[in-house]
Design a protein around this motif. Structure first.
Motif, PDB file in Angstrom:
ATOM      1  N   ASP A 125      -1.150  -5.425 -18.211  1.00  0.00           N
ATOM      2  CA  ASP A 125      -1.421  -6.344 -19.248  1.00  0.00           C
ATOM      3  C   ASP A 125      -2.775  -6.656 -19.668  1.00  0.00           C
ATOM      4  OD1 ASP A 125       1.378  -6.084 -19.657  1.00  0.00           O
ATOM      5  OD2 ASP A 125       1.822  -8.076 -18.855  1.00  0.00           O
ATOM      6  N   LEU A 126      -3.661  -7.174 -18.497  1.00  0.00           N
ATOM      7  CA  LEU A 126      -4.901  -7.062 -18.771  1.00  0.00           C
ATOM      8  C   LEU A 126      -5.744  -6.118 -19.359  1.00  0.00           C
ATOM      9  CD1 LEU A 126      -5.506  -9.675 -15.586  1.00  0.00           C
ATOM     10  CD2 LEU A 126      -5.274 -10.255 -18.226  1.00  0.00           C
ATOM     11  N   GLY A 127      -5.224  -4.818 -19.564  1.00  0.00           N
ATOM     12  CA  GLY A 127      -5.853  -3.752 -19.837  1.00  0.00           C
ATOM     13  C   GLY A 127      -6.671  -2.766 -18.831  1.00  0.00           C
ATOM     14  N   TYR A 128      -6.197  -3.027 -17.581  1.00  0.00           N
ATOM     15  CA  TYR A 128      -6.918  -2.073 -16.580  1.00  0.00           C
ATOM     16  C   TYR A 128      -5.689  -0.799 -16.564  1.00  0.00           C
ATOM     17  CZ  TYR A 128      -9.205  -5.680 -14.418  1.00  0.00           C
ATOM     18  OH  TYR A 128     -10.126  -6.993 -14.333  1.00  0.00           O
ATOM     19  N   ARG A 129      -6.384   0.531 -16.205  1.00  0.00           N
ATOM     20  CA  ARG A 129      -5.754   1.667 -15.996  1.00  0.00           C
ATOM     21  C   ARG A 129      -5.217   1.412 -14.602  1.00  0.00           C
ATOM     22  NH1 ARG A 129      -6.780   6.586 -13.904  1.00  0.00           N
ATOM     23  NH2 ARG A 129      -9.307   6.287 -13.988  1.00  0.00           N
ATOM     24  N   VAL A 130      -3.953   1.604 -14.378  1.00  0.00           N
ATOM     25  CA  VAL A 130      -3.425   1.208 -13.095  1.00  0.00           C
ATOM     26  C   VAL A 130      -2.956   2.581 -12.313  1.00  0.00           C
ATOM     27  CG1 VAL A 130      -1.630  -0.076 -11.811  1.00  0.00           C
ATOM     28  CG2 VAL A 130      -2.860  -1.104 -13.863  1.00  0.00           C
ATOM     29  N   THR A 131      -3.083   2.704 -11.075  1.00  0.00           N
ATOM     30  CA  THR A 131      -2.336   3.684 -10.393  1.00  0.00           C
ATOM     31  C   THR A 131      -1.714   3.060  -9.100  1.00  0.00           C
ATOM     32  OG1 THR A 131      -4.234   5.446 -10.592  1.00  0.00           O
ATOM     33  CG2 THR A 131      -3.031   5.863  -8.854  1.00  0.00           C
ATOM     34  N   PHE A 132      -0.365   3.256  -8.866  1.00  0.00           N
ATOM     35  CA  PHE A 132       0.535   2.578  -8.062  1.00  0.00           C
ATOM     36  C   PHE A 132       0.512   3.854  -6.987  1.00  0.00           C
ATOM     37  CE2 PHE A 132       4.103   0.786  -6.156  1.00  0.00           C
ATOM     38  CZ  PHE A 132       4.050  -0.285  -6.241  1.00  0.00           C
ATOM     39  N   VAL A 133       0.184   3.566  -5.820  1.00  0.00           N
ATOM     40  CA  VAL A 133       0.353   4.525  -4.596  1.00  0.00           C
ATOM     41  C   VAL A 133       1.380   4.074  -3.721  1.00  0.00           C
ATOM     42  CG1 VAL A 133      -0.877   5.897  -2.913  1.00  0.00           C
ATOM     43  CG2 VAL A 133      -2.152   5.005  -4.894  1.00  0.00           C
ATOM     44  N   THR A 134       2.617   4.605  -4.069  1.00  0.00           N
ATOM     45  CA  THR A 134       3.900   3.972  -3.633  1.00  0.00           C
ATOM     46  C   THR A 134       3.837   4.333  -1.988  1.00  0.00           C
ATOM     47  OG1 THR A 134       4.950   4.570  -5.513  1.00  0.00           O
ATOM     48  CG2 THR A 134       6.426   3.984  -3.543  1.00  0.00           C
ATOM     49  N   GLU A 135       3.248   5.523  -1.461  1.00  0.00           N
ATOM     50  CA  GLU A 135       3.393   5.734  -0.041  1.00  0.00           C
ATOM     51  C   GLU A 135       2.469   4.829   0.509  1.00  0.00           C
ATOM     52  OE1 GLU A 135       2.280   9.533   1.428  1.00  0.00           O
ATOM     53  OE2 GLU A 135       0.765   9.781  -0.178  1.00  0.00           O
ATOM     54  N   ALA A 136       1.492   4.167  -0.038  1.00  0.00           N
ATOM     55  CA  ALA A 136       0.649   3.456   0.660  1.00  0.00           C
ATOM     56  C   ALA A 136       1.102   1.952   0.511  1.00  0.00           C
ATOM     57  CB  ALA A 136      -0.855   3.562   0.152  1.00  0.00           C
ATOM     58  N   THR A 137       2.333   1.749   0.263  1.00  0.00           N
ATOM     59  CA  THR A 137       2.960   0.340   0.166  1.00  0.00           C
ATOM     60  C   THR A 137       4.099   0.131   1.200  1.00  0.00           C
ATOM     61  OG1 THR A 137       4.748   0.889  -1.544  1.00  0.00           O
ATOM     62  CG2 THR A 137       2.602   0.126  -2.338  1.00  0.00           C
ATOM     63  N   LEU A 138       4.216  -1.069   1.401  1.00  0.00           N
ATOM     64  CA  LEU A 138       5.217  -1.205   2.659  1.00  0.00           C
ATOM     65  C   LEU A 138       6.536  -1.990   2.014  1.00  0.00           C
ATOM     66  CD1 LEU A 138       6.402  -0.434   5.353  1.00  0.00           C
ATOM     67  CD2 LEU A 138       4.928  -2.411   6.019  1.00  0.00           C
ATOM     68  N   THR A 139       7.440  -2.093   2.222  1.00  0.00           N
ATOM     69  CA  THR A 139       8.607  -3.306   2.126  1.00  0.00           C
ATOM     70  C   THR A 139       9.628  -3.172   3.213  1.00  0.00           C
ATOM     71  OG1 THR A 139       9.835  -4.269   0.286  1.00  0.00           O
ATOM     72  CG2 THR A 139       9.971  -1.767   0.192  1.00  0.00           C
ATOM     73  N   PHE A 140      10.609  -3.845   3.131  1.00  0.00           N
ATOM     74  CA  PHE A 140      11.731  -4.206   3.949  1.00  0.00           C
ATOM     75  C   PHE A 140      13.185  -4.157   3.096  1.00  0.00           C
ATOM     76  CE2 PHE A 140       7.930  -6.368   4.951  1.00  0.00           C
ATOM     77  CZ  PHE A 140       7.417  -5.689   6.072  1.00  0.00           C
ATOM     78  N   PRO A 141      14.283  -3.532   3.899  1.00  0.00           N
ATOM     79  CA  PRO A 141      15.589  -3.686   2.924  1.00  0.00           C
ATOM     80  C   PRO A 141      15.761  -5.167   2.613  1.00  0.00           C
ATOM     81  CG  PRO A 141      15.575  -2.343   5.414  1.00  0.00           C
ATOM     82  CD  PRO A 141      14.230  -3.239   5.253  1.00  0.00           C
ATOM     83  N   MET A 142      16.648  -5.114   1.634  1.00  0.00           N
ATOM     84  CA  MET A 142      17.253  -6.520   1.163  1.00  0.00           C
ATOM     85  C   MET A 142      18.438  -6.265   0.726  1.00  0.00           C
ATOM     86  SD  MET A 142      13.988  -7.018  -1.724  1.00  0.00           S
ATOM     87  CE  MET A 142      14.390  -8.798  -1.935  1.00  0.00           C
ATOM     88  N   THR A 143      19.285  -7.589   0.681  1.00  0.00           N
ATOM     89  CA  THR A 143      20.648  -7.501   0.297  1.00  0.00           C
ATOM     90  C   THR A 143      20.789  -8.455  -0.764  1.00  0.00           C
ATOM     91  OG1 THR A 143      21.086  -7.352   2.651  1.00  0.00           O
ATOM     92  CG2 THR A 143      22.833  -8.420   1.200  1.00  0.00           C
ATOM     93  N   HIS A 144      21.579  -7.948  -1.825  1.00  0.00           N
ATOM     94  CA  HIS A 144      21.849  -8.739  -3.101  1.00  0.00           C
ATOM     95  C   HIS A 144      23.311  -8.550  -3.253  1.00  0.00           C
ATOM     96  CE1 HIS A 144      21.508 -10.951  -6.926  1.00  0.00           C
ATOM     97  NE2 HIS A 144      21.969  -9.747  -7.422  1.00  0.00           N
ATOM     98  N   ALA A 145      24.022  -9.820  -3.638  1.00  0.00           N
ATOM     99  CA  ALA A 145      25.410  -9.601  -4.231  1.00  0.00           C
ATOM    100  C   ALA A 145      26.190  -8.904  -2.910  1.00  0.00           C
ATOM    101  CB  ALA A 145      25.540  -9.107  -5.294  1.00  0.00           C
ATOM    102  N   GLY A 146      25.970  -8.999  -1.731  1.00  0.00           N
ATOM    103  CA  GLY A 146      26.674  -8.452  -0.516  1.00  0.00           C
ATOM    104  C   GLY A 146      25.881  -6.734  -0.206  1.00  0.00           C
ATOM    105  N   ARG A 147      25.327  -6.497  -0.955  1.00  0.00           N
ATOM    106  CA  ARG A 147      24.687  -4.968  -1.264  1.00  0.00           C
ATOM    107  C   ARG A 147      23.501  -4.782  -0.512  1.00  0.00           C
ATOM    108  NH1 ARG A 147      21.978  -1.447  -4.455  1.00  0.00           N
ATOM    109  NH2 ARG A 147      22.500   0.690  -4.311  1.00  0.00           N
TER     110      ARG A 147
END
Length: 183
Positions: A125-147
């Motif tokens: 939105d600020l006008g940068y060209r963005v590259t998202f390197v998913t394999e260099a991100t980390l997250t954790f399992p989540m639960t929503h609505a019992g799933r």
């Protein structure tokens, strides 16, 4: 002067003290992030360490935990502290990047679907060209609505909502190849 900057978002010791912390996906994340940092540095991209400080333990500066995870050994060009989910709106980072005429941001860090994704959206939105390197991100399992939602599902969802709208999605080798071609 470099036209690209790698944003290393929230890769901080604070997370080790959260109940959802898991090392299940940590080894490939460490390998990917380390390779991305080294490759970006070799190609002249600036390295930006970003830490989340929300004032509450373990994400409060006075906790002593708002520090890099121990596997990171790089020297950052700048370190900023954020108090919201994205790294750009109130940390001073946007002005710092503008002063250096940075046009391209590479996103990596913790958590894929939260601070990394939010930063990618705001950066676009600020006008940068963005590259998202998913394999260099980390997250954790989540639960929503019992799933239960796996890390793979979270990462896939993030890629789906970002691609061709807010960011280019690349793996480490693809990102580094683009940086090399841009030289």
């Amino acid at each position: 002067m470099a036209q690209s900057a790698l944003l290393i978002i929230d890769v901080q010791t604070s997370f080790l003290h959260r109940p959802y912390w898991s090392e299940a996906d940590l080894p490939p994340f460490k390998q990917a992030l380390t390779a991305l940092i080294e490759g970006c540095r070799q190609r002249g991209a600036l390295l930006v360490d970003i830490f989340h400080d929300d004032g509450e333990w373990p994400f409060a500066l006075d906790s002593g935990l708002v520090t890099r995870l121990p596997f990171l050994t790089h020297t950052a060009d700048v370190t900023v502290y954020k108090h919201v989910h994205n790294a750009l709106t109130e940390s001073g980072l946007h002005a710092w990047l503008q002063e250096r005429r940075i046009k391209h941001l590479i996103i990596a860090g913790l958590r894929t679907e939260q601070c990394c994704e939010t930063t990618a959206r705001v950066a676009s939105d600020l006008g940068y060209r963005v590259t998202f390197v998913t394999e260099a991100t980390l997250t954790f399992p989540m639960t929503h609505a019992g799933r239960a939602v796996s890390t793979a599902e979270l990462k896939f969802h993030t890629e789906t909502v970002l691609i061709d709208r807010f960011a280019a999605i690349r793996d480490v080798s693809g990102c580094l190849a683009e940086l090399t071609a841009a030289d």
